[in-house]
Design a protein around this motif. Structure first.
Motif, PDB file in Angstrom:
ATOM      1  N   GLY A  95      49.807  45.498  39.584  1.00 24.13           N
ATOM      2  CA  GLY A  95      48.501  45.006  39.161  1.00 24.13           C
ATOM      3  C   GLY A  95      48.223  43.594  39.651  1.00 24.13           C
ATOM      4  N   ARG A  96      46.962  43.354  40.038  1.00 26.36           N
ATOM      5  CA  ARG A  96      46.570  42.013  40.495  1.00 26.36           C
ATOM      6  C   ARG A  96      46.108  41.132  39.339  1.00 26.36           C
ATOM      7  N   GLY A  97      45.567  41.747  38.288  1.00 20.92           N
ATOM      8  CA  GLY A  97      45.045  40.957  37.168  1.00 20.92           C
ATOM      9  C   GLY A  97      43.744  40.275  37.491  1.00 20.92           C
ATOM     10  N   ASP A  98      42.843  40.971  38.218  1.00 19.18           N
ATOM     11  CA  ASP A  98      41.588  40.357  38.673  1.00 19.18           C
ATOM     12  C   ASP A  98      40.734  39.809  37.541  1.00 19.18           C
ATOM     13  N   ASN A  99      40.742  40.444  36.384  1.00 15.46           N
ATOM     14  CA  ASN A  99      39.853  40.066  35.287  1.00 15.46           C
ATOM     15  C   ASN A  99      40.449  39.017  34.351  1.00 15.46           C
ATOM     16  N   TYR A 100      41.532  38.399  34.769  1.00 12.71           N
ATOM     17  CA  TYR A 100      42.196  37.406  33.922  1.00 12.71           C
ATOM     18  C   TYR A 100      42.173  36.049  34.617  1.00 12.71           C
ATOM     19  N   GLU A 125      43.540  32.724  36.311  1.00 17.44           N
ATOM     20  CA  GLU A 125      44.646  32.682  37.267  1.00 17.44           C
ATOM     21  C   GLU A 125      45.980  32.397  36.598  1.00 17.44           C
ATOM     22  N   ASP A 126      45.984  31.556  35.553  1.00 15.37           N
ATOM     23  CA  ASP A 126      47.244  31.207  34.894  1.00 15.37           C
ATOM     24  C   ASP A 126      47.729  32.304  33.947  1.00 15.37           C
ATOM     25  N   GLN A 127      46.964  33.400  33.806  1.00 14.46           N
ATOM     26  CA  GLN A 127      47.368  34.514  32.946  1.00 14.46           C
ATOM     27  C   GLN A 127      47.634  35.785  33.755  1.00 14.46           C
ATOM     28  N   ARG A 128      47.664  35.643  35.056  1.00 14.14           N
ATOM     29  CA  ARG A 128      47.946  36.794  35.907  1.00 14.14           C
ATOM     30  C   ARG A 128      49.441  36.888  36.205  1.00 14.14           C
ATOM     31  N   ALA A 129      49.834  38.073  36.661  1.00 10.54           N
ATOM     32  CA  ALA A 129      51.216  38.256  37.111  1.00 10.54           C
ATOM     33  C   ALA A 129      51.394  37.598  38.471  1.00 10.54           C
ATOM     34  N   ASP A 130      52.647  37.441  38.869  1.00  6.33           N
ATOM     35  CA  ASP A 130      52.937  36.966  40.214  1.00  6.33           C
ATOM     36  C   ASP A 130      52.770  38.171  41.134  1.00  6.33           C
ATOM     37  N   TYR A 131      51.530  38.421  41.492  1.00  7.15           N
ATOM     38  CA  TYR A 131      51.196  39.630  42.247  1.00  7.15           C
ATOM     39  C   TYR A 131      51.963  39.729  43.560  1.00  7.15           C
ATOM     40  N   ALA A 132      52.038  38.644  44.296  1.00  8.95           N
ATOM     41  CA  ALA A 132      52.695  38.675  45.607  1.00  8.95           C
ATOM     42  C   ALA A 132      54.168  39.038  45.471  1.00  8.95           C
ATOM     43  N   ALA A 133      54.841  38.441  44.481  1.00 11.44           N
ATOM     44  CA  ALA A 133      56.268  38.719  44.290  1.00 11.44           C
ATOM     45  C   ALA A 133      56.480  40.154  43.826  1.00 11.44           C
ATOM     46  N   ASN A 134      55.641  40.604  42.898  1.00 14.94           N
ATOM     47  CA  ASN A 134      55.774  41.977  42.398  1.00 14.94           C
ATOM     48  C   ASN A 134      55.480  43.007  43.489  1.00 14.94           C
ATOM     49  N   LEU A 135      54.484  42.715  44.314  1.00 15.97           N
ATOM     50  CA  LEU A 135      54.144  43.626  45.402  1.00 15.97           C
ATOM     51  C   LEU A 135      55.298  43.718  46.405  1.00 15.97           C
ATOM     52  N   ALA A 136      55.842  42.569  46.776  1.00 10.23           N
ATOM     53  CA  ALA A 136      56.953  42.573  47.737  1.00 10.23           C
ATOM     54  C   ALA A 136      58.154  43.325  47.176  1.00 10.23           C
ATOM     55  N   ARG A 138      43.506  46.737  39.903  1.00 15.52           N
ATOM     56  CA  ARG A 138      42.841  45.483  39.541  1.00 15.52           C
ATOM     57  C   ARG A 138      43.407  44.883  38.250  1.00 15.52           C
ATOM     58  N   GLY A 139      43.873  45.720  37.328  1.00 12.15           N
ATOM     59  CA  GLY A 139      44.424  45.223  36.061  1.00 12.15           C
ATOM     60  C   GLY A 139      45.771  44.545  36.258  1.00 12.15           C
ATOM     61  N   ARG A 140      46.318  43.981  35.186  1.00 14.77           N
ATOM     62  CA  ARG A 140      47.617  43.306  35.331  1.00 14.77           C
ATOM     63  C   ARG A 140      48.762  44.152  34.769  1.00 14.77           C
ATOM     64  N   HIS A 141      48.449  45.150  33.932  1.00 18.76           N
ATOM     65  CA  HIS A 141      49.434  46.113  33.436  1.00 18.76           C
ATOM     66  C   HIS A 141      50.675  45.430  32.849  1.00 18.76           C
ATOM     67  N   ASN A 142      50.435  44.326  32.179  1.00 14.01           N
ATOM     68  CA  ASN A 142      51.496  43.565  31.502  1.00 14.01           C
ATOM     69  C   ASN A 142      52.598  43.105  32.456  1.00 14.01           C
ATOM     70  N   GLN A 143      52.286  43.006  33.721  1.00 15.40           N
ATOM     71  CA  GLN A 143      53.280  42.561  34.687  1.00 15.40           C
ATOM     72  C   GLN A 143      53.339  41.033  34.787  1.00 15.40           C
ATOM     73  N   HIS A 144      52.585  40.360  33.918  1.00 15.21           N
ATOM     74  CA  HIS A 144      52.596  38.901  33.883  1.00 15.21           C
ATOM     75  C   HIS A 144      53.686  38.376  32.948  1.00 15.21           C
TER      76      HIS A 144
END
Length: 297
Positions: A210-215, A217-228, A252-258
């Motif tokens: 999840g990217r966490g688009d609707n959150y 920036e400081d409440q999003r997951a580390d999208y790049a690290a999780n994707l890699a 688009r959601g963050r799916h609690n990956q933050h």
């Protein structure tokens, strides 16, 4: 059998030294036991009982020494490095289920009671059973695994991610890997089963990030690290079993990956797969996780 673990060195000299040590210890123990037996014998009936016991103990000592002298002594040679203590050094993994009731196609040979189509509160037939298998596989690989079977779905699917987040916050420790294990829904074009190299039928896997688009920036997951991380897991799975894992699905959601650390959502099969097919895929997933985590050490 007496077993010793020793550091690599002169094996022959070490074996001789150990045998001599065993002989000395056996002699000392026999002398002490003989003395105790003599004292006990003067005490009447109680002494007679003690003498019988010490004779048995003496026989055991002699038997142990004889076993050592005749080759029963095993010397195990290990590398010139300290032996690892897995219970202290093992990496930690948390497995949980946001959608706890997700289940697979009914199997006439092993049916389950459904709460609705492809959902059950029976943990032995839901995605929880797959989580249990993954926990066992990772534990065998040396990881310290927590499998949380809390029912985050209950009777309100729409708020399950809210409850799952509260569950994650309840843990004080930070895990090396957090896995939210799901079962996907069938969509056109997906295979019902994939034949493994050993001939078993497996359910296809997929990782979701999840990217966490609707959150903020400081409440999003580390999208790049999780994707890699998810892409590396996917690559490892497909290297061992081509086509078993679909491409990483980005949402688009963050799916609690933050929540922190490496976090991933894994879909093990879809609702047209059987539970058996899902379980057959678990070893490939476990080995891929192990390979990637070890590469990060």
């Amino acid at each position: 059998m007496v077993r010793f673990k020793v550091i690599k060195g002169s094996h022959l000299l070490l074996a001789i030294a150990v045998l001599l040590l065993a002989a000395v210890l056996a002699f000392i123990l026999i002398q002490e036991l003989s003395t105790d037996r003599s004292v006990s014998a003067d005490a009447g009936l109680a002494g007679a009982t003690s003498a019988i016991v010490t004779e048995t103990e003496e026989a055991k000592v002699l038997q142990t020494f004889a076993s050592a002298a005749s080759g029963g002594l095993t010397i195990e040679v290990i590398a010139d490095t300290p032996e690892p203590v897995a219970s202290l050094d093992a990496r930690t993994i948390l497995i949980y289920h946001t959608h706890t009731h997700e289940a697979y196609a009914q199997d006439p040979a092993d049916p389950y009671e459904a709460v609705e189509a492809w959902r059950t509160a029976d943990e032995q037939h839901s995605v929880v059973r797959v989580g249990q298998a993954l926990a066992e596989a990772l534990t065998e690989l040396g990881y310290c695994v927590t499998h949380d079977v809390t029912d985050n779905e209950r009777d309100d699917l729409s708020s399950s991610y809210v409850r799952a987040l509260e569950l994650l916050k309840s843990y004080d420790e930070e895990f090396d890997l957090v896995i939210d294990l799901h079962r996907d829904a069938y969509s056109e074009g997906l295979p019902i089963g994939i034949e493994a190299p050993d001939g078993t039928s497996c359910a296809q896997l997929m990782l979701l990030v999840g990217r966490g688009d609707n959150y903020p920036e400081d409440q999003r997951a580390d999208y790049a690290a999780n994707l890699a991380f998810a892409q590396r897991i996917t690559g490892e799975i497909n290297a061992a079993f081509p086509g078993l894992c679909r491409n990483v699905n980005v949402k688009r959601g963050r799916h609690n990956q933050h929540i922190g650390g490496h976090a991933m959502l894994v879909e093990v099969g879809h609702n047209q797969n059987t539970l058996a097919q899902a379980l057959n895929s678990v070893p490939y997933l476990a080995r891929a996780i192990d390979a990637v985590l070890n590469s990060l050490a």
